[in-house]
Design a protein around this motif. Sequence first.
Motif, PDB file in Angstrom:
ATOM      1  N   ILE A  57       0.801  -1.224   0.000  1.00  0.00           N
ATOM      2  CA  ILE A  57       0.000   0.000   0.000  1.00  0.00           C
ATOM      3  C   ILE A  57       0.840   1.283   0.000  1.00  0.00           C
ATOM      4  O   ILE A  57       0.422   2.305  -0.525  1.00  0.00           O
ATOM      5  N   ASN A  58       2.041   1.203   0.546  1.00  0.00           N
ATOM      6  CA  ASN A  58       2.837   2.426   0.687  1.00  0.00           C
ATOM      7  C   ASN A  58       3.354   2.994  -0.623  1.00  0.00           C
ATOM      8  O   ASN A  58       3.770   4.148  -0.675  1.00  0.00           O
ATOM      9  N   ILE A  59       3.342   2.187  -1.693  1.00  0.00           N
ATOM     10  CA  ILE A  59       3.844   2.723  -2.968  1.00  0.00           C
ATOM     11  C   ILE A  59       2.964   3.861  -3.475  1.00  0.00           C
ATOM     12  O   ILE A  59       3.452   4.753  -4.150  1.00  0.00           O
ATOM     13  N   ALA A  60       1.690   3.841  -3.127  1.00  0.00           N
ATOM     14  CA  ALA A  60       0.799   4.908  -3.617  1.00  0.00           C
ATOM     15  C   ALA A  60       1.188   6.246  -2.993  1.00  0.00           C
ATOM     16  O   ALA A  60       1.280   7.264  -3.686  1.00  0.00           O
ATOM     17  N   ALA A  61       1.442   6.238  -1.690  1.00  0.00           N
ATOM     18  CA  ALA A  61       1.825   7.483  -1.013  1.00  0.00           C
ATOM     19  C   ALA A  61       3.183   7.970  -1.509  1.00  0.00           C
ATOM     20  O   ALA A  61       3.367   9.165  -1.770  1.00  0.00           O
ATOM     21  N   VAL A  62       4.116   7.048  -1.666  1.00  0.00           N
ATOM     22  CA  VAL A  62       5.454   7.444  -2.120  1.00  0.00           C
ATOM     23  C   VAL A  62       5.399   8.006  -3.539  1.00  0.00           C
ATOM     24  O   VAL A  62       6.022   9.018  -3.845  1.00  0.00           O
ATOM     25  N   ALA A  63       4.623   7.367  -4.392  1.00  0.00           N
ATOM     26  CA  ALA A  63       4.487   7.859  -5.769  1.00  0.00           C
ATOM     27  C   ALA A  63       3.869   9.251  -5.787  1.00  0.00           C
ATOM     28  O   ALA A  63       4.319  10.139  -6.513  1.00  0.00           O
ATOM     29  N   ALA A  64       2.838   9.444  -4.959  1.00  0.00           N
ATOM     30  CA  ALA A  64       2.163  10.749  -4.920  1.00  0.00           C
ATOM     31  C   ALA A  64       3.108  11.829  -4.383  1.00  0.00           C
ATOM     32  O   ALA A  64       3.172  12.926  -4.922  1.00  0.00           O
ATOM     33  N   LEU A  65       3.839  11.489  -3.338  1.00  0.00           N
ATOM     34  CA  LEU A  65       4.682  12.505  -2.701  1.00  0.00           C
ATOM     35  C   LEU A  65       5.924  12.832  -3.514  1.00  0.00           C
ATOM     36  O   LEU A  65       6.418  13.945  -3.480  1.00  0.00           O
ATOM     37  N   SER A  66       6.447  11.844  -4.224  1.00  0.00           N
ATOM     38  CA  SER A  66       7.671  12.114  -4.989  1.00  0.00           C
ATOM     39  C   SER A  66       7.355  12.592  -6.408  1.00  0.00           C
ATOM     40  O   SER A  66       8.263  12.871  -7.177  1.00  0.00           O
ATOM     41  N   ASP A  67       6.063  12.677  -6.737  1.00  0.00           N
ATOM     42  CA  ASP A  67       5.628  13.244  -8.017  1.00  0.00           C
ATOM     43  C   ASP A  67       6.056  12.445  -9.236  1.00  0.00           C
ATOM     44  O   ASP A  67       6.248  13.014 -10.306  1.00  0.00           O
ATOM     45  N   VAL A  68       6.250  11.131  -9.069  1.00  0.00           N
ATOM     46  CA  VAL A  68       6.518  10.341 -10.273  1.00  0.00           C
ATOM     47  C   VAL A  68       5.217  10.256 -11.082  1.00  0.00           C
ATOM     48  O   VAL A  68       4.128  10.368 -10.525  1.00  0.00           O
ATOM     49  N   SER A  69       5.358  10.094 -12.390  1.00  0.00           N
ATOM     50  CA  SER A  69       4.154  10.147 -13.230  1.00  0.00           C
ATOM     51  C   SER A  69       3.541   8.778 -13.476  1.00  0.00           C
ATOM     52  O   SER A  69       2.387   8.678 -13.875  1.00  0.00           O
ATOM     53  N   LEU A  70       4.351   7.718 -13.249  1.00  0.00           N
ATOM     54  CA  LEU A  70       3.860   6.374 -13.541  1.00  0.00           C
ATOM     55  C   LEU A  70       4.634   5.368 -12.693  1.00  0.00           C
ATOM     56  O   LEU A  70       5.859   5.438 -12.623  1.00  0.00           O
ATOM     57  N   VAL A  71       3.923   4.445 -12.071  1.00  0.00           N
ATOM     58  CA  VAL A  71       4.570   3.340 -11.361  1.00  0.00           C
ATOM     59  C   VAL A  71       4.473   2.117 -12.259  1.00  0.00           C
ATOM     60  O   VAL A  71       3.381   1.761 -12.720  1.00  0.00           O
ATOM     61  N   ILE A  72       5.616   1.491 -12.548  1.00  0.00           N
ATOM     62  CA  ILE A  72       5.607   0.257 -13.343  1.00  0.00           C
ATOM     63  C   ILE A  72       6.031  -0.892 -12.425  1.00  0.00           C
ATOM     64  O   ILE A  72       7.158  -0.916 -11.932  1.00  0.00           O
ATOM     65  N   LEU A  73       5.110  -1.802 -12.163  1.00  0.00           N
ATOM     66  CA  LEU A  73       5.426  -2.968 -11.351  1.00  0.00           C
ATOM     67  C   LEU A  73       6.065  -4.010 -12.264  1.00  0.00           C
ATOM     68  O   LEU A  73       5.429  -4.474 -13.222  1.00  0.00           O
ATOM     69  N   ALA A  74       7.322  -4.343 -11.999  1.00  0.00           N
ATOM     70  CA  ALA A  74       8.050  -5.275 -12.853  1.00  0.00           C
ATOM     71  C   ALA A  74       7.723  -6.722 -12.486  1.00  0.00           C
ATOM     72  O   ALA A  74       7.146  -7.001 -11.438  1.00  0.00           O
ATOM     73  N   GLU A  75       8.107  -7.635 -13.363  1.00  0.00           N
ATOM     74  CA  GLU A  75       8.001  -9.075 -13.105  1.00  0.00           C
ATOM     75  C   GLU A  75       6.573  -9.546 -12.807  1.00  0.00           C
ATOM     76  O   GLU A  75       6.368 -10.487 -12.039  1.00  0.00           O
ATOM     77  N   ASP A  76       5.609  -8.827 -13.392  1.00  0.00           N
ATOM     78  CA  ASP A  76       4.204  -9.201 -13.206  1.00  0.00           C
ATOM     79  C   ASP A  76       3.735  -9.187 -11.754  1.00  0.00           C
ATOM     80  O   ASP A  76       2.826  -9.927 -11.370  1.00  0.00           O
ATOM     81  N   VAL A  77       4.380  -8.377 -10.962  1.00  0.00           N
ATOM     82  CA  VAL A  77       3.957  -8.244  -9.562  1.00  0.00           C
ATOM     83  C   VAL A  77       2.544  -7.663  -9.531  1.00  0.00           C
ATOM     84  O   VAL A  77       2.231  -6.722 -10.259  1.00  0.00           O
ATOM     85  N   GLN A  78       1.677  -8.245  -8.710  1.00  0.00           N
ATOM     86  CA  GLN A  78       0.290  -7.778  -8.629  1.00  0.00           C
ATOM     87  C   GLN A  78       0.010  -7.177  -7.250  1.00  0.00           C
ATOM     88  O   GLN A  78       0.196  -7.847  -6.243  1.00  0.00           O
ATOM     89  N   PRO A  79      -0.432  -5.937  -7.210  1.00  0.00           N
ATOM     90  CA  PRO A  79      -0.799  -5.343  -5.931  1.00  0.00           C
ATOM     91  C   PRO A  79      -2.212  -5.781  -5.545  1.00  0.00           C
ATOM     92  O   PRO A  79      -2.957  -6.261  -6.405  1.00  0.00           O
ATOM     93  N   ASP A  80      -2.585  -5.622  -4.284  1.00  0.00           N
ATOM     94  CA  ASP A  80      -3.963  -5.975  -3.940  1.00  0.00           C
ATOM     95  C   ASP A  80      -4.898  -4.804  -4.268  1.00  0.00           C
ATOM     96  O   ASP A  80      -4.462  -3.699  -4.595  1.00  0.00           O
ATOM     97  N   GLU A  81      -6.167  -5.075  -4.193  1.00  0.00           N
ATOM     98  CA  GLU A  81      -7.189  -4.112  -4.605  1.00  0.00           C
ATOM     99  C   GLU A  81      -7.073  -2.794  -3.841  1.00  0.00           C
ATOM    100  O   GLU A  81      -7.291  -1.721  -4.371  1.00  0.00           O
ATOM    101  N   ASN A  82      -6.707  -2.924  -2.578  1.00  0.00           N
ATOM    102  CA  ASN A  82      -6.557  -1.766  -1.712  1.00  0.00           C
ATOM    103  C   ASN A  82      -5.549  -0.756  -2.262  1.00  0.00           C
ATOM    104  O   ASN A  82      -5.753   0.459  -2.202  1.00  0.00           O
ATOM    105  N   VAL A  83      -4.461  -1.276  -2.817  1.00  0.00           N
ATOM    106  CA  VAL A  83      -3.416  -0.413  -3.381  1.00  0.00           C
ATOM    107  C   VAL A  83      -3.984   0.375  -4.558  1.00  0.00           C
ATOM    108  O   VAL A  83      -3.762   1.584  -4.686  1.00  0.00           O
ATOM    109  N   LEU A  84      -4.755  -0.315  -5.396  1.00  0.00           N
ATOM    110  CA  LEU A  84      -5.265   0.344  -6.596  1.00  0.00           C
ATOM    111  C   LEU A  84      -6.316   1.399  -6.258  1.00  0.00           C
ATOM    112  O   LEU A  84      -6.350   2.466  -6.864  1.00  0.00           O
ATOM    113  N   ASN A  85      -7.150   1.113  -5.277  1.00  0.00           N
ATOM    114  CA  ASN A  85      -8.133   2.119  -4.856  1.00  0.00           C
ATOM    115  C   ASN A  85      -7.432   3.348  -4.295  1.00  0.00           C
ATOM    116  O   ASN A  85      -7.820   4.488  -4.568  1.00  0.00           O
ATOM    117  N   THR A  86      -6.391   3.108  -3.499  1.00  0.00           N
ATOM    118  CA  THR A  86      -5.636   4.227  -2.927  1.00  0.00           C
ATOM    119  C   THR A  86      -4.949   5.013  -4.031  1.00  0.00           C
ATOM    120  O   THR A  86      -4.928   6.252  -4.015  1.00  0.00           O
TER     121      THR A  86
END
Lengths: 141, 108
Positions: B53-82
């Motif tokens: 879940i913390n990747i959403a906050a880090v992405a928002a705060l560091s102003d990156v434009s796109l998060v690419i999860l490598a190796e087909d890593v799947q986040p849970d639904e909670n991460v995507l809603n956040t």
Amino acid sequence: MSEFLNFHFDVDGDNFVSAGQASVQMKKNMRQLGLSPEIIRKVSIAMYEGEINMVIHAHGGAADVNVYEDRIEIILDDKGPGIKDIDLAMQEGYSTANDHVRALGFGAGMGLPNMKRYTDDTQIETVVGEGTKITMIVYLG
Amino acid sequence: MTAESLAAKHGFKVLAMPDPDRTVKGCYIGDLLSWVMGRARQDNAWITIMSNINIAAVAALSDVSLVILAEDVQPDENVLNTAKAKNVNIVCSPLPAYETAVRITSDV
């Protein structure tokens, strides 16, 4: 004392799901105030590091952000264990975080160094067994 | 190139795309969140295998434009809603981090 805007946040301890909420909210507030992206980025990163530290090490605490005409002051206050060796804690890569915390991507030993790097002044008052108060200042313009 | 175009061009699976027109410039690879906070630059694509879940906050705060999860890593639904609530774009790449970066390098 000059006029300032205060934003107060209670940081929930041991809750990694909501960790960062205060920083994200503060970022929104700063955008609404029309501050520059660079200032917003600095304050957001420094505050997030402080917020995460309070969650990891201190069972939460309080964060206050005061926006003055010429500067932003971030005050993080906790009743945690205190920092035993500040010089060591300021070293990049040094961390006392446990394995669970590290598995979440924290504990890189960059918290305090990032707080110092992204602010113009960082003051740490800490008493082992009582708590830590960190005051950071970012000057505007 | 925009986040949406980059994802489409390289066949990255879109998991959250609340800000499709965001321009992607440069790239940063890393999994330690403080490191990313301190080193990633505004508008970067951030390639990581960290999916909590913390990747959403880090992405928002560091102003990156796109998060690419490598190796087909799947986040849970909670991460995507956040991520959607925080206006963070997240896609998924089947390739490892390095190969993902090599593939997008001329577009960012």
